[in-house]
Write a protein that holds these residues in place. Structure first.
Motif, PDB file in Angstrom:
ATOM      1  N   GLY A  79      68.365 -49.002  -0.001  1.00 16.27           N
ATOM      2  CA  GLY A  79      69.166 -48.352  -1.031  1.00 16.27           C
ATOM      3  C   GLY A  79      69.343 -46.864  -0.878  1.00 16.27           C
ATOM      4  N   GLY A  80      68.670 -46.280   0.093  1.00 14.24           N
ATOM      5  CA  GLY A  80      68.826 -44.853   0.303  1.00 14.24           C
ATOM      6  C   GLY A  80      70.195 -44.531   0.875  1.00 14.24           C
ATOM      7  N   GLY A  81      70.480 -43.233   0.966  1.00 11.40           N
ATOM      8  CA  GLY A  81      71.763 -42.817   1.515  1.00 11.40           C
ATOM      9  C   GLY A  81      72.035 -41.357   1.271  1.00 11.40           C
ATOM     10  N   LEU A  82      73.279 -40.982   1.516  1.00 12.93           N
ATOM     11  CA  LEU A  82      73.739 -39.612   1.347  1.00 12.93           C
ATOM     12  C   LEU A  82      74.566 -39.537   0.058  1.00 12.93           C
ATOM     13  CD1 LEU A  82      74.080 -36.755   2.643  1.00 12.93           C
ATOM     14  CD2 LEU A  82      76.163 -37.657   3.709  1.00 12.93           C
ATOM     15  N   VAL A  83      74.223 -38.615  -0.816  1.00  9.47           N
ATOM     16  CA  VAL A  83      74.914 -38.506  -2.097  1.00  9.47           C
ATOM     17  C   VAL A  83      75.024 -37.038  -2.491  1.00  9.47           C
ATOM     18  CG1 VAL A  83      72.784 -38.753  -3.422  1.00  9.47           C
ATOM     19  CG2 VAL A  83      74.969 -39.425  -4.456  1.00  9.47           C
ATOM     20  N   GLN A  84      76.065 -36.718  -3.225  1.00  7.14           N
ATOM     21  CA  GLN A  84      76.215 -35.352  -3.709  1.00  7.14           C
ATOM     22  C   GLN A  84      75.332 -35.115  -4.928  1.00  7.14           C
ATOM     23  OE1 GLN A  84      80.455 -34.827  -4.382  1.00  7.14           O
ATOM     24  NE2 GLN A  84      80.683 -33.826  -2.383  1.00  7.14           N
ATOM     25  N   ALA A  85      75.000 -33.875  -5.152  1.00  6.03           N
ATOM     26  CA  ALA A  85      74.214 -33.516  -6.333  1.00  6.03           C
ATOM     27  C   ALA A  85      74.909 -34.031  -7.586  1.00  6.03           C
ATOM     28  CB  ALA A  85      74.040 -32.004  -6.403  1.00  6.03           C
ATOM     29  N   THR A 110      65.764 -34.685  -1.976  1.00  4.64           N
ATOM     30  CA  THR A 110      65.906 -35.149  -0.596  1.00  4.64           C
ATOM     31  C   THR A 110      64.541 -35.413   0.020  1.00  4.64           C
ATOM     32  OG1 THR A 110      68.011 -34.006  -0.263  1.00  4.64           O
ATOM     33  CG2 THR A 110      66.704 -34.508   1.702  1.00  4.64           C
ATOM     34  N   ALA A 111      64.362 -36.632   0.527  1.00  3.41           N
ATOM     35  CA  ALA A 111      63.078 -37.043   1.101  1.00  3.41           C
ATOM     36  C   ALA A 111      63.209 -38.478   1.601  1.00  3.41           C
ATOM     37  CB  ALA A 111      61.961 -36.957   0.056  1.00  3.41           C
ATOM     38  N   VAL A 112      62.175 -38.916   2.301  1.00  6.07           N
ATOM     39  CA  VAL A 112      62.020 -40.346   2.583  1.00  6.07           C
ATOM     40  C   VAL A 112      61.226 -40.930   1.426  1.00  6.07           C
ATOM     41  CG1 VAL A 112      61.114 -42.101   4.136  1.00  6.07           C
ATOM     42  CG2 VAL A 112      62.076 -39.982   5.070  1.00  6.07           C
ATOM     43  N   TYR A 113      61.745 -41.989   0.850  1.00  8.69           N
ATOM     44  CA  TYR A 113      61.114 -42.632  -0.304  1.00  8.69           C
ATOM     45  C   TYR A 113      60.406 -43.913   0.151  1.00  8.69           C
ATOM     46  CZ  TYR A 113      63.306 -39.441  -3.581  1.00  8.69           C
ATOM     47  OH  TYR A 113      63.670 -38.311  -4.286  1.00  8.69           O
ATOM     48  N   TYR A 114      59.163 -44.051  -0.309  1.00 12.15           N
ATOM     49  CA  TYR A 114      58.336 -45.179   0.065  1.00 12.15           C
ATOM     50  C   TYR A 114      57.873 -45.927  -1.185  1.00 12.15           C
ATOM     51  CZ  TYR A 114      57.735 -42.566   4.450  1.00 12.15           C
ATOM     52  OH  TYR A 114      57.935 -41.870   5.615  1.00 12.15           O
ATOM     53  N   CYS A 115      57.715 -47.237  -1.055  1.00 10.23           N
ATOM     54  CA  CYS A 115      57.025 -47.977  -2.111  1.00 10.23           C
ATOM     55  C   CYS A 115      55.686 -48.459  -1.557  1.00 10.23           C
ATOM     56  CB  CYS A 115      57.857 -49.141  -2.627  1.00 10.23           C
ATOM     57  SG  CYS A 115      58.091 -50.489  -1.470  1.00 10.23           S
ATOM     58  N   ALA A 116      54.765 -48.710  -2.473  1.00  7.65           N
ATOM     59  CA  ALA A 116      53.424 -49.150  -2.105  1.00  7.65           C
ATOM     60  C   ALA A 116      52.787 -49.826  -3.298  1.00  7.65           C
ATOM     61  CB  ALA A 116      52.591 -47.967  -1.635  1.00  7.65           C
ATOM     62  N   ARG A 117      51.659 -50.489  -3.072  1.00  2.69           N
ATOM     63  CA  ARG A 117      51.000 -51.244  -4.130  1.00  2.69           C
ATOM     64  C   ARG A 117      49.565 -50.769  -4.288  1.00  2.69           C
ATOM     65  NH1 ARG A 117      49.509 -57.247  -1.659  1.00  2.69           N
ATOM     66  NH2 ARG A 117      48.154 -56.509   0.023  1.00  2.69           N
ATOM     67  N   SER A 118      49.052 -50.986  -5.486  1.00  2.00           N
ATOM     68  CA  SER A 118      47.679 -50.609  -5.787  1.00  2.00           C
ATOM     69  C   SER A 118      47.071 -51.623  -6.743  1.00  2.00           C
ATOM     70  CB  SER A 118      47.639 -49.214  -6.406  1.00  2.00           C
ATOM     71  OG  SER A 118      46.325 -48.870  -6.772  1.00  2.00           O
ATOM     72  N   ALA A 119      45.755 -51.725  -6.686  1.00  2.00           N
ATOM     73  CA  ALA A 119      45.058 -52.628  -7.591  1.00  2.00           C
ATOM     74  C   ALA A 119      44.792 -51.991  -8.953  1.00  2.00           C
ATOM     75  CB  ALA A 119      43.745 -53.082  -6.968  1.00  2.00           C
ATOM     76  N   GLN A 155      58.423 -48.975   5.199  1.00  2.00           N
ATOM     77  CA  GLN A 155      58.859 -48.061   6.265  1.00  2.00           C
ATOM     78  C   GLN A 155      59.612 -46.863   5.706  1.00  2.00           C
ATOM     79  OE1 GLN A 155      60.600 -50.638   5.321  1.00  2.00           O
ATOM     80  NE2 GLN A 155      62.680 -49.831   5.183  1.00  2.00           N
ATOM     81  N   GLY A 156      60.002 -46.952   4.448  1.00  2.00           N
ATOM     82  CA  GLY A 156      60.689 -45.837   3.806  1.00  2.00           C
ATOM     83  C   GLY A 156      62.201 -45.939   3.910  1.00  2.00           C
ATOM     84  N   THR A 157      62.872 -45.271   2.994  1.00  2.20           N
ATOM     85  CA  THR A 157      64.332 -45.194   3.011  1.00  2.20           C
ATOM     86  C   THR A 157      64.732 -43.746   2.736  1.00  2.20           C
ATOM     87  OG1 THR A 157      66.382 -46.144   2.128  1.00  2.20           O
ATOM     88  CG2 THR A 157      64.573 -45.841   0.560  1.00  2.20           C
ATOM     89  N   GLN A 158      65.638 -43.229   3.536  1.00  6.66           N
ATOM     90  CA  GLN A 158      66.011 -41.825   3.450  1.00  6.66           C
ATOM     91  C   GLN A 158      66.998 -41.585   2.312  1.00  6.66           C
ATOM     92  OE1 GLN A 158      65.078 -39.011   5.495  1.00  6.66           O
ATOM     93  NE2 GLN A 158      66.165 -37.910   3.868  1.00  6.66           N
ATOM     94  N   VAL A 159      66.703 -40.592   1.505  1.00  5.98           N
ATOM     95  CA  VAL A 159      67.614 -40.131   0.457  1.00  5.98           C
ATOM     96  C   VAL A 159      67.961 -38.679   0.764  1.00  5.98           C
ATOM     97  CG1 VAL A 159      67.854 -39.573  -1.990  1.00  5.98           C
ATOM     98  CG2 VAL A 159      66.743 -41.706  -1.286  1.00  5.98           C
ATOM     99  N   THR A 160      69.240 -38.402   0.893  1.00  2.00           N
ATOM    100  CA  THR A 160      69.700 -37.049   1.159  1.00  2.00           C
ATOM    101  C   THR A 160      70.710 -36.645   0.100  1.00  2.00           C
ATOM    102  OG1 THR A 160      69.404 -37.371   3.536  1.00  2.00           O
ATOM    103  CG2 THR A 160      70.766 -35.506   2.835  1.00  2.00           C
ATOM    104  N   VAL A 161      70.425 -35.550  -0.592  1.00  6.59           N
ATOM    105  CA  VAL A 161      71.288 -35.068  -1.668  1.00  6.59           C
ATOM    106  C   VAL A 161      71.876 -33.731  -1.247  1.00  6.59           C
ATOM    107  CG1 VAL A 161      71.462 -34.517  -4.114  1.00  6.59           C
ATOM    108  CG2 VAL A 161      69.792 -36.219  -3.328  1.00  6.59           C
ATOM    109  N   THR A 162      73.190 -33.655  -1.192  1.00 14.85           N
ATOM    110  CA  THR A 162      73.864 -32.426  -0.775  1.00 14.85           C
ATOM    111  C   THR A 162      74.337 -31.647  -1.992  1.00 14.85           C
ATOM    112  OG1 THR A 162      75.982 -33.568  -0.608  1.00 14.85           O
ATOM    113  CG2 THR A 162      74.618 -33.491   1.368  1.00 14.85           C
ATOM    114  N   SER A 163      74.367 -30.354  -1.831  1.00 19.21           N
ATOM    115  CA  SER A 163      74.780 -29.482  -2.949  1.00 19.21           C
ATOM    116  C   SER A 163      76.286 -29.259  -2.952  1.00 19.21           C
ATOM    117  CB  SER A 163      74.052 -28.143  -2.864  1.00 19.21           C
ATOM    118  OG  SER A 163      74.318 -27.534  -1.622  1.00 19.21           O
TER     119      SER A 163
END
Length: 122
Positions: free
Chosen positions: A8-14, A91-100, A114-122
């Motif tokens: 679901g990550g991608g390039l999006v404007q602010a 803007t970052a690589v977004y990761y999900c993870a689990r915890s007890a 593995q993460g999904t890249q989110v890039t937000v441009t101004s």
């Protein structure tokens, strides 16, 4: 070992929106607290949001409160992160993870995707 796959990550404007998804390879998602974290270049991985086992409790880092919403569908083994009013600093690589347990510390989480890249441009 369960695998988590983000998308679901991608390039999006602010000011724009994205919805991230995290799908688990096994039907055990309901047994865990789920979290979203992010890591920007040159920075440490940081907590974004967590959701309790049934989804009744959520926590957010201050910088995303009111803009991001974490949710889960245990029947679909999926956790979501709806991100609105995005800013360049998201803007970052977004990761999900689990915890007890309920925690915001990355060290308490495992089975990182593995993460999904989110890039937000101004």
């Amino acid at each position: 070992q369960v695998q988590l796959v983000e998308s679901g990550g991608g390039l999006v404007q602010a000011g724009g929106s994205l919805r991230l998804s995290c799908v688990a390879s096994e039907r055990t998602l309901s047994n865990y607290v789920m979290g979203w974290f992010r890591q920007a270049p040159g920075k440490e991985r940081e907590f974004v949001a967590i959701i309790s086992w049934s989804g009744g409790t959520t926590y957010y880092t201050d910088s995303v409160k009111g803009r991001f919403t974490i949710s889960r569908d245990n029947a679909k083994n999926t956790v979501y992160l709806q991100m609105n009013s995005l800013k360049p600093e998201d803007t970052a690589v977004y990761y999900c993870a689990r915890s007890a347990r309920i925690s915001t510390a990355p060290a308490d989480f495992g089975s990182w995707g593995q993460g999904t890249q989110v890039t937000v441009t101004s």
